[in-house]
Design a protein around this motif. Structure first.
Motif, PDB file in Angstrom:
ATOM      1  N   ARG A  67       0.778  -1.237   0.000  1.00 54.45           N
ATOM      2  CA  ARG A  67       0.000   0.000   0.000  1.00 54.45           C
ATOM      3  C   ARG A  67       0.813   1.293   0.000  1.00 54.45           C
ATOM      4  O   ARG A  67       0.391   2.271  -0.608  1.00 54.45           O
ATOM      5  N   PRO A  68       1.968   1.390   0.643  1.00 59.38           N
ATOM      6  CA  PRO A  68       2.627   2.694   0.817  1.00 59.38           C
ATOM      7  C   PRO A  68       2.953   3.426  -0.487  1.00 59.38           C
ATOM      8  O   PRO A  68       3.383   2.831  -1.470  1.00 59.38           O
ATOM      9  N   TYR A  69       2.727   4.741  -0.427  1.00 59.58           N
ATOM     10  CA  TYR A  69       3.138   5.641  -1.505  1.00 59.58           C
ATOM     11  C   TYR A  69       3.192   7.064  -0.973  1.00 59.58           C
ATOM     12  O   TYR A  69       2.678   7.368   0.103  1.00 59.58           O
ATOM     13  N   ILE A  70       3.824   7.927  -1.739  1.00 59.10           N
ATOM     14  CA  ILE A  70       3.881   9.358  -1.443  1.00 59.10           C
ATOM     15  C   ILE A  70       3.380  10.054  -2.692  1.00 59.10           C
ATOM     16  O   ILE A  70       3.910   9.840  -3.781  1.00 59.10           O
ATOM     17  N   ASN A  81       1.160   5.179   4.495  1.00 58.02           N
ATOM     18  CA  ASN A  81       1.944   4.054   4.994  1.00 58.02           C
ATOM     19  C   ASN A  81       1.025   2.846   5.123  1.00 58.02           C
ATOM     20  O   ASN A  81      -0.046   2.818   4.543  1.00 58.02           O
ATOM     21  N   LEU A  82       1.413   1.856   5.885  1.00 54.93           N
ATOM     22  CA  LEU A  82       0.622   0.626   5.962  1.00 54.93           C
ATOM     23  C   LEU A  82      -0.815   0.874   6.392  1.00 54.93           C
ATOM     24  O   LEU A  82      -1.752   0.435   5.724  1.00 54.93           O
ATOM     25  N   THR A  83      -0.992   1.548   7.504  1.00 57.04           N
ATOM     26  CA  THR A  83      -2.349   1.738   8.028  1.00 57.04           C
ATOM     27  C   THR A  83      -2.702   3.205   8.247  1.00 57.04           C
ATOM     28  O   THR A  83      -3.783   3.495   8.755  1.00 57.04           O
ATOM     29  N   PRO A 103      15.368   1.654   6.111  1.00 58.13           N
ATOM     30  CA  PRO A 103      14.400   0.859   5.350  1.00 58.13           C
ATOM     31  C   PRO A 103      13.499   1.716   4.454  1.00 58.13           C
ATOM     32  O   PRO A 103      12.890   1.203   3.526  1.00 58.13           O
ATOM     33  N   TRP A 104      13.391   3.011   4.753  1.00 57.18           N
ATOM     34  CA  TRP A 104      12.570   3.928   3.963  1.00 57.18           C
ATOM     35  C   TRP A 104      12.952   5.355   4.294  1.00 57.18           C
ATOM     36  O   TRP A 104      13.734   5.616   5.212  1.00 57.18           O
ATOM     37  N   ALA A 116       7.845   8.556   9.063  1.00 56.87           N
ATOM     38  CA  ALA A 116       8.304   7.548   8.109  1.00 56.87           C
ATOM     39  C   ALA A 116       7.477   7.704   6.843  1.00 56.87           C
ATOM     40  O   ALA A 116       6.265   7.865   6.895  1.00 56.87           O
ATOM     41  N   ALA A 117       8.153   7.677   5.708  1.00 62.24           N
ATOM     42  CA  ALA A 117       7.480   7.750   4.412  1.00 62.24           C
ATOM     43  C   ALA A 117       7.854   6.475   3.652  1.00 62.24           C
ATOM     44  O   ALA A 117       8.838   6.434   2.917  1.00 62.24           O
TER      45      ALA A 117
END
Length: 159
Positions: A67-70, A81-83, A103-104, A116-117
């Motif tokens: 799911r994650p995107y910017i 992010n995830l949720t 990690p990101w 966190a992105a």
């Protein structure tokens, strides 16, 4: 901003495409295999349903992980992010960091916190993640406070 970093045209979306393809491909394949096995075995209705439910649950977790995107536009960016999903104005983002081993991407915010992105992650596409982090940093520098942030992608010179 480095001279080699071009400002992307807005709107733009940053997403770990290769990771997403792998997660969704594996999830779909596992769902099909487990469902097929449940029909090939001599199982009762409840047992077969539990096989399919387990496969669907596994697929659901992998969909969540993909799911994650910017998404950046003229007014700011949306970090998914995830949720969680958070909308930020350009002036709220002071820095964009992707250090070696991270990690990101992490965003330094005007309220003194970090966010966190996960939409930019070096996992299986490090060069793409570094380029995306630099592009996002260039957008923040151009549209935000204009203060600039050091290059902490681990691959470039500090500036």
């Amino acid at each position: 901003m480095t001279h080699s970093t071009q400002l992307p045209a807005l709107p733009v979306t940053f997403r770990p495409t290769r990771t997403r393809v792998v997660l969704l491909g594996v999830g779909a394949a596992v769902f099909v295999v487990i469902t097929a096995i449940s029909f090939l075995l001599d199982l009762g209705g409840g047992e077969r349903a539990s096989f399919i439910f387990t496969a669907a649950l596994f697929l659901g977790v992998l969909i969540l992980l993909s799911r994650p995107y910017i998404s950046a536009d003229e007014d700011g960016m949306t970090v998914v992010n995830l949720t969680t999903k958070r909308r930020l104005e350009w002036a709220e983002v002071l820095g964009v960091h992707l250090r070696s081993g991270d990690p990101w991407v992490s965003l330094d915010l005007a309220d003194g916190t970090s966010l966190a992105a996960m939409g930019i992650q070096p996992g299986i596409a490090k060069q793409r993640a570094v380029a995306d982090a630099r592009a996002l940093r260039a957008l923040v520098e151009r549209r935000g406070t204009g203060e600039g942030t050091p290059d902490t992608t681990g691959d470039g010179p500090e500036h």
